[in-house]
Scaffold this active site. Sequence first.
Site, PDB file in Angstrom:
ATOM      1  N   ASN A  12     -72.074   9.924 -20.153  1.00 14.85           N
ATOM      2  CA  ASN A  12     -70.626  10.107 -20.038  1.00 14.85           C
ATOM      3  C   ASN A  12     -70.389  11.614 -20.036  1.00 14.85           C
ATOM      4  OD1 ASN A  12     -67.857  10.259 -20.326  1.00 14.85           O
ATOM      5  ND2 ASN A  12     -67.823   9.520 -22.443  1.00 14.85           N
ATOM      6  N   TRP A  13     -70.174  12.133 -18.844  1.00 18.23           N
ATOM      7  CA  TRP A  13     -70.034  13.594 -18.726  1.00 18.23           C
ATOM      8  C   TRP A  13     -68.745  14.111 -19.354  1.00 18.23           C
ATOM      9  CZ3 TRP A  13     -71.619  15.489 -13.122  1.00 18.23           C
ATOM     10  CH2 TRP A  13     -72.977  15.211 -12.922  1.00 18.23           C
ATOM     11  N   LYS A  14     -67.780  13.245 -19.565  1.00 21.17           N
ATOM     12  CA  LYS A  14     -66.450  13.676 -20.010  1.00 21.17           C
ATOM     13  C   LYS A  14     -65.914  14.723 -19.008  1.00 21.17           C
ATOM     14  CE  LYS A  14     -67.756  12.422 -24.627  1.00 21.17           C
ATOM     15  NZ  LYS A  14     -67.482  12.487 -26.048  1.00 21.17           N
ATOM     16  N   HIS A  99     -62.388   4.419 -23.922  1.00 24.11           N
ATOM     17  CA  HIS A  99     -63.087   5.424 -24.734  1.00 24.11           C
ATOM     18  C   HIS A  99     -62.133   5.922 -25.829  1.00 24.11           C
ATOM     19  CE1 HIS A  99     -65.081   9.106 -25.961  1.00 24.11           C
ATOM     20  NE2 HIS A  99     -66.182   8.578 -25.446  1.00 24.11           N
ATOM     21  N   GLU A 101     -61.522   8.750 -26.871  1.00 21.07           N
ATOM     22  CA  GLU A 101     -60.743   9.932 -26.492  1.00 21.07           C
ATOM     23  C   GLU A 101     -59.512   9.526 -25.694  1.00 21.07           C
ATOM     24  OE1 GLU A 101     -64.026  12.150 -24.882  1.00 21.07           O
ATOM     25  OE2 GLU A 101     -64.818  12.330 -26.904  1.00 21.07           O
ATOM     26  N   GLU A 171     -68.973   2.946 -30.413  1.00 19.14           N
ATOM     27  CA  GLU A 171     -68.986   4.393 -30.623  1.00 19.14           C
ATOM     28  C   GLU A 171     -68.139   4.735 -31.847  1.00 19.14           C
ATOM     29  OE1 GLU A 171     -70.008   6.522 -26.637  1.00 19.14           O
ATOM     30  OE2 GLU A 171     -67.841   6.396 -26.864  1.00 19.14           O
ATOM     31  N   GLY A 177     -69.715  13.495 -30.666  1.00 14.13           N
ATOM     32  CA  GLY A 177     -69.641  14.947 -30.476  1.00 14.13           C
ATOM     33  C   GLY A 177     -69.792  15.740 -31.765  1.00 14.13           C
ATOM     34  N   SER A 213     -73.447  10.972 -30.625  1.00 19.89           N
ATOM     35  CA  SER A 213     -74.537  11.898 -30.956  1.00 19.89           C
ATOM     36  C   SER A 213     -75.928  11.309 -30.740  1.00 19.89           C
ATOM     37  CB  SER A 213     -74.386  12.424 -32.391  1.00 19.89           C
ATOM     38  OG  SER A 213     -73.157  13.125 -32.527  1.00 19.89           O
ATOM     39  N   GLY A 234     -72.962  11.267 -24.467  1.00 19.44           N
ATOM     40  CA  GLY A 234     -72.035  12.317 -24.048  1.00 19.44           C
ATOM     41  C   GLY A 234     -72.761  13.635 -23.854  1.00 19.44           C
ATOM     42  N   GLY A 235     -72.692  14.490 -24.861  1.00 24.19           N
ATOM     43  CA  GLY A 235     -73.229  15.850 -24.781  1.00 24.19           C
ATOM     44  C   GLY A 235     -74.632  15.940 -24.196  1.00 24.19           C
TER      45      GLY A 235
HETATM   46  P1  PGA Z   1     -71.618  12.295 -27.721  1.00 27.92           P
HETATM   47  O1  PGA Z   1     -70.483  11.437 -26.992  1.00 27.92           O
HETATM   48  O2  PGA Z   1     -72.952  11.757 -27.277  1.00 27.92           O
HETATM   49  O3  PGA Z   1     -71.388  13.710 -27.247  1.00 27.92           O
HETATM   50  O4  PGA Z   1     -71.425  12.130 -29.195  1.00 27.92           O
HETATM   51  C1  PGA Z   1     -70.619  10.061 -26.783  1.00 27.92           C
HETATM   52  C2  PGA Z   1     -69.386   9.522 -26.088  1.00 27.92           C
HETATM   53  O5  PGA Z   1     -68.275   9.919 -26.438  1.00 27.92           O
HETATM   54  O6  PGA Z   1     -69.490   8.677 -25.166  1.00 27.92           O
END
Ligand code: PGA
Length: 257
Positions: A12-14, A99, A101, A171, A177, A213, A234-235
């Site tokens: 998930n590149w965001k 998500h 966010e 999640e 993050g 994470s 994500g990251g």
């Molecule tokens: P993260 O994000 O791996 O950077 O914690 C995961 C996500 O929000 O899908």
Amino acid sequence: MPKQRAKLVVGNWKMHGRLAENAALLEAVAQGAAELPESVRVGVCVPFPYLAQAQALLAGSRVAWGAQDVSEHTQGAYTGEVAAAMIVDFGSSLVVVGHSERRTYHHEGAELVAVKTQRALEAGLTPIVCVGETLEQREAGEMHQVVGEQIDAVLAKLSAQEAVRIVVAYEPIWAIGTGKSATSQQAQEVHAFLRERLVAKGAQDVPLLYGGSVKPENAEELFREPDIDGGLVGGASLKYKDFLAICEAAGAVSVTQ
Ligand code: PGA
């Protein structure tokens, strides 16, 4: 060794990436994915403007692609929205829905997430439905209630035939993050709870991803858990070496079904 399911790892590149750097990342991921065992499936969910680039660079590779959100509407006067059919136009097969966010910053509620899931399914996309609790909710002992309500709101709107076509990502918001992943036991515990809900719907084989994470150092331990079928990353999905190392960890503990 306990029987492990096939695994799915989705990046998930965001809101990250630029045209030039994406090309190097997508090419490296496509190349690395070619070496993975067949029991691992890989995908990336990119910002809308880069769907065409993902299609151009990933078509014919082992890597699926898609978006990070979808409109609840099919078309019309909804400025700024993107319909599921538009995402499909670029060869996508995946879309992240609900998500945290989006739930937090865009006030997406359970009902809206459920409708978006329906729109994705109607268009032939695989929705990756995200659920998860805040630290406050976990500490108040409300974790099961929160994720239970989130998943139930979606399952209630789907037929059994539709439910088997989704992916669910657990999640925990406190792990996203932050560098502070849930332990494999904490994640497994919630995954087992979610699995029960899916079993009740006749959708026991729905992949249950863990997100928050995930990194090369903790991926294998997480993916060894019986109800963790992969990760939403994500990251670490922005660094091809880390992302591929996570995919390899999935390969190390998975078998073709
Ligand atoms: P993260 O994000 O791996 O950077 O914690 C995961 C996500 O929000 O899908």
